[in-house]
Every structure is written in C-alpha cells, then in structure tokens.
Design a protein around this motif. Structure first.
Motif, PDB file in Angstrom:
ATOM      1  N   UNK A  58       0.810  -1.358   0.135  1.00  0.00           N
ATOM      2  CA  UNK A  58       0.268  -0.058   0.072  1.00  0.00           C
ATOM      3  C   UNK A  58       0.934   1.264  -0.031  1.00  0.00           C
ATOM      4  N   UNK A  59       2.035   1.297   0.578  1.00  0.00           N
ATOM      5  CA  UNK A  59       3.122   2.370   0.669  1.00  0.00           C
ATOM      6  C   UNK A  59       3.323   2.834  -0.823  1.00  0.00           C
ATOM      7  N   UNK A  60       3.445   1.988  -1.641  1.00  0.00           N
ATOM      8  CA  UNK A  60       3.829   2.178  -3.090  1.00  0.00           C
ATOM      9  C   UNK A  60       2.766   2.533  -3.919  1.00  0.00           C
ATOM     10  N   UNK A  61       1.445   1.838  -3.787  1.00  0.00           N
ATOM     11  CA  UNK A  61       0.305   1.808  -4.721  1.00  0.00           C
ATOM     12  C   UNK A  61      -0.715   3.023  -4.350  1.00  0.00           C
ATOM     13  N   UNK A  62      -0.772   3.284  -2.888  1.00  0.00           N
ATOM     14  CA  UNK A  62      -1.541   4.191  -2.443  1.00  0.00           C
ATOM     15  C   UNK A  62      -3.018   3.640  -2.268  1.00  0.00           C
ATOM     16  N   UNK A  63      -3.306   2.387  -2.546  1.00  0.00           N
ATOM     17  CA  UNK A  63      -4.727   1.574  -2.578  1.00  0.00           C
ATOM     18  C   UNK A  63      -4.460   0.602  -1.703  1.00  0.00           C
ATOM     19  N   UNK A  64      -5.776  -0.032  -1.219  1.00  0.00           N
ATOM     20  CA  UNK A  64      -5.746  -0.957  -0.157  1.00  0.00           C
ATOM     21  C   UNK A  64      -7.166  -1.534   0.107  1.00  0.00           C
ATOM     22  N   UNK A  65      -7.514  -2.720   0.277  1.00  0.00           N
ATOM     23  CA  UNK A  65      -9.030  -3.207   0.764  1.00  0.00           C
ATOM     24  C   UNK A  65      -9.056  -3.250   2.214  1.00  0.00           C
ATOM     25  N   UNK A  66      -8.114  -2.657   2.888  1.00  0.00           N
ATOM     26  CA  UNK A  66      -8.247  -2.691   4.343  1.00  0.00           C
ATOM     27  C   UNK A  66      -8.252  -0.910   4.551  1.00  0.00           C
ATOM     28  N   UNK A  67      -7.390  -0.371   5.671  1.00  0.00           N
ATOM     29  CA  UNK A  67      -7.629   1.065   5.864  1.00  0.00           C
ATOM     30  C   UNK A  67      -6.495   1.614   5.182  1.00  0.00           C
ATOM     31  N   UNK A  68      -6.555   2.737   4.792  1.00  0.00           N
ATOM     32  CA  UNK A  68      -5.669   3.627   4.172  1.00  0.00           C
ATOM     33  C   UNK A  68      -4.617   4.511   5.138  1.00  0.00           C
ATOM     34  N   UNK A  69      -3.660   3.911   5.636  1.00  0.00           N
ATOM     35  CA  UNK A  69      -2.836   4.639   6.524  1.00  0.00           C
ATOM     36  C   UNK A  69      -1.445   4.350   6.274  1.00  0.00           C
ATOM     37  N   UNK A  70      -1.137   4.116   5.026  1.00  0.00           N
ATOM     38  CA  UNK A  70       0.289   3.796   4.708  1.00  0.00           C
ATOM     39  C   UNK A  70       1.024   5.187   4.379  1.00  0.00           C
ATOM     40  N   UNK A  71       1.344   5.750   5.435  1.00  0.00           N
ATOM     41  CA  UNK A  71       2.104   7.056   5.150  1.00  0.00           C
ATOM     42  C   UNK A  71       2.894   7.452   6.541  1.00  0.00           C
ATOM     43  N   UNK A  72       3.836   7.964   6.445  1.00  0.00           N
ATOM     44  CA  UNK A  72       4.827   8.464   7.755  1.00  0.00           C
ATOM     45  C   UNK A  72       4.010   8.859   8.813  1.00  0.00           C
ATOM     46  N   UNK A  73       3.992   8.210   9.802  1.00  0.00           N
ATOM     47  CA  UNK A  73       2.997   8.658  11.110  1.00  0.00           C
ATOM     48  C   UNK A  73       1.765   7.892  10.966  1.00  0.00           C
ATOM     49  N   UNK A  74       1.193   7.476   9.928  1.00  0.00           N
ATOM     50  CA  UNK A  74       0.085   6.795   9.797  1.00  0.00           C
ATOM     51  C   UNK A  74       0.015   5.408  10.616  1.00  0.00           C
ATOM     52  N   UNK A  75      -1.332   4.991  10.837  1.00  0.00           N
ATOM     53  CA  UNK A  75      -1.297   3.718  11.692  1.00  0.00           C
ATOM     54  C   UNK A  75      -0.580   2.390  11.075  1.00  0.00           C
ATOM     55  N   UNK A  76      -0.569   2.210   9.683  1.00  0.00           N
ATOM     56  CA  UNK A  76       0.288   1.201   9.165  1.00  0.00           C
ATOM     57  C   UNK A  76       1.851   1.555   9.456  1.00  0.00           C
ATOM     58  N   UNK A  77       2.007   2.660   9.117  1.00  0.00           N
ATOM     59  CA  UNK A  77       3.371   3.162   9.440  1.00  0.00           C
ATOM     60  C   UNK A  77       3.961   2.649  10.831  1.00  0.00           C
ATOM     61  N   UNK A  78       3.113   3.381  11.860  1.00  0.00           N
ATOM     62  CA  UNK A  78       3.496   2.810  13.008  1.00  0.00           C
ATOM     63  C   UNK A  78       3.387   1.417  13.506  1.00  0.00           C
ATOM     64  N   UNK A  79       2.381   0.802  13.040  1.00  0.00           N
ATOM     65  CA  UNK A  79       2.683  -0.577  13.410  1.00  0.00           C
ATOM     66  C   UNK A  79       3.640  -1.587  12.825  1.00  0.00           C
ATOM     67  N   UNK A  80       3.990  -1.144  11.774  1.00  0.00           N
ATOM     68  CA  UNK A  80       5.088  -1.886  10.924  1.00  0.00           C
ATOM     69  C   UNK A  80       6.430  -1.207  12.020  1.00  0.00           C
ATOM     70  N   UNK A  81       6.564  -0.137  12.285  1.00  0.00           N
ATOM     71  CA  UNK A  81       7.668   0.420  13.225  1.00  0.00           C
ATOM     72  C   UNK A  81       7.822  -0.778  14.230  1.00  0.00           C
TER      73      UNK A  81
END
Length: 294
Positions: A58-81
């Motif tokens: 999602x970080x590369x495509x900007x699309x997802x079938x889940x939540x759209x939070x793949x950006x620095x400081x977003x939920x996906x970024x934080x849980x990957x951290x």
C-alpha cells in the motif's frame, strides 16, 4: 546484519519475538488477496500487477482493501515500526513488505477473502522470508511467528473452534472474514516468479486480463465462486448497513439483470458509477460473507 538490509533486520526482529517450536505444516502457503478489477480502469489491479511484474505494498500503490494509513506517522507506518523494530523507517516504499494471509487448510476461496475475490498463492520457497502475526496488525498483536516458530497457530485454532461453536449455537452472525493469520513477505514478490497460481472468481474467468495472466506465465485457477442472493444481503442490514443493501439491490437491477450478486458486478459498478471506496468495500464484505458456504 545492517539497516541496509531491512528485510533481514525485520526477519531477525520478529524471530526473536516468536515462541520456539511448531514449524509450519508442509502444505502451508501465503495468499495475497486483491480485487482484480478494483480501480477506475477496465483491467484494474491485476493489469497493474502484470505490467509491473511484481506485487507492491500500500505504501507504493496508495490503494488497499483495508485501511488507508500507509504514510509516515499513519497507523500502518506505526505498527510496522513496532512489529519490525524500525527496520523500514528510512527505506524507499518499494522495499516495504507486502501483506497477505496464511493458508493452513487449503480453503479454495483463500485464507482472507475480506481483502478480495482473487488471490496470488505464493510458492513455498517464499515462506522462508515471511513473518506472521495473529490477530491482524490492526489489533496490536502480541503473537508473532516465522516459518520454524509458529506457536501462534495454536491460538488461531482455539479461536476458530470458539467461532464454530458460536455459529452452531446460533449466537448471531459469526464473522469469519475477520479470522486469519496475517502474513508479511519481505524482499519483494515477483510475478510470475514467486507465484504458484493466480486464483480468480469464475465471474472473471473469461476476462481478457485473466487470459493475459496465463500468457505471462501464471498458472490460472478458479475457486467455486461467490454468488449471493440480494434477498440474503437484505435480510442482514445490520451487517454493513442499509445503504449497502440498497446499493446491492440497485446493482442487480441495473447492471446484472438478476437477483444474484457476483464479484464482477461489484467491479463493474465501481467502474461505471465511480463508487465510494468504503461503500464498495462494505458491499464486497456482504458478498463474501453471504455468497459462499463456510
């Protein structure tokens, strides 16, 4: 091992936090679910995958079938951290892991259908660079695994038995769409090299882009197919909302000329009517939940 090798760093971090024992069963596979026609073009996501020759996050495509939070400081970024120990904090987006689910039982529909009617079933060799979490990373999991440390499967099976028991006792709608072991593939997914098969819904079987996938070297299979009577969806407005029920009714009346909703109907409606992404996602959940046996 250095930060310049983020995949190795992430694998090492997760391995250290995974309980020893319980290797993956021999037949286990990771599946990457998606909607083959889910964008504004005629061909959609599958066409993009074939063009690129890889499956991106999602970080590369900007699309997802889940939540759209793949950006620095977003939920996906934080849980990957958190999950990967900061291994991907300073890398280019195409180096980040891609998300799928672990298939333990050979379900023909795939292990996480809430994320799409089609999926890429990856080759067993990919498991060596996979990490796992249960439950989904949205829920801040504490159970992690790698191929030779999969104690979390016991917890997954326990919850599966509890869900089956609840369903047998008629305690409301048990949402099996939420029950899966999340998988993360590190080091990229090349298409077709890393793919054992592309599995699609029969409603897409004659689509030109699916035929092209076969010519590109992908083995193409079909699963039994999602078919939902709109009356069944309408009987459960509490599941995803009355507005979703009304959308399903409008699609079958105007686009399908039928009482049954199929995945390709949802794809056509999204393209022709430029549907709101959240609304079409909820509609897909209804089709996936009520359009098959579990």
């Amino acid at each position: 091992m250095t930060q310049s090798d983020p995949a190795a760093t992430a694998l090492h971090w997760v391995r250290a936090r995974s309980a020893p024992g319980h290797e993956l069963p021999v037949g286990a596979r990771v599946a990457l679910h998606f909607h083959p026609g889910d964008d504004a073009s005629e061909a959609g996501v599958l066409e993009s995958i074939l063009e690129l020759g890889q499956y991106l996050s999602q970080f590369a495509t900007g699309t997802s079938n889940g939540g759209l939070t793949a950006f620095p400081g977003g939920d996906r970024w934080l849980w990957e951290q958190r999950i990967f120990g900061g291994a991907y904090d300073h890398v280019e987006v195409h180096h980040r892991p891609v998300y799928g689910a672990l298939d333990l039982d050979g379900d023909p529909f795939g292990p996480a259908p809430r994320f799409g009617s089609a999926y890429l079933r990856l080759r067993p060799e990919v498991l060596a660079r996979a990490t796992f979490a249960y439950p989904d990373s949205t829920f801040e999991p504490e159970l992690f695994g790698v191929a030779d440390r999969m104690r979390l499967i016991a917890d997954y099976r326990r919850d599966e038995r509890a869900a089956d028991q609840a369903a047998a006792q008629g305690r409301g709608i048990v949402d099996r769409l939420d029950h899966y072991i999340e998988a993360h593939i590190h080091g990229g997914v090349k298409v077709p090299d890393d793919v054992e098969a592309l599995v699609v819904d029969p409603s897409f079987a004659d689509h030109a882009v699916v035929e092209r996938a076969g010519r590109c070297g992908l083995v193409v299979e079909t699963h039994p197919g999602y078919v939902a009577e709109v009356a069944e969806i309408a009987a459960h407005p509490e599941y995803r909302g009355q507005d979703v029920v009304e959308l399903a009714q409008r699609i079958v009346e105007r686009l399908a000329n039928s009482t049954q909703l199929l995945p390709i109907h949802v794809a056509r409606a999204r393209r022709v009517w430029d549907l709101d992404g959240q609304l079409s996602k909820k509609l897909w959940h209804c089709l996936a939940r009520f359009g098959r046996t579990w």
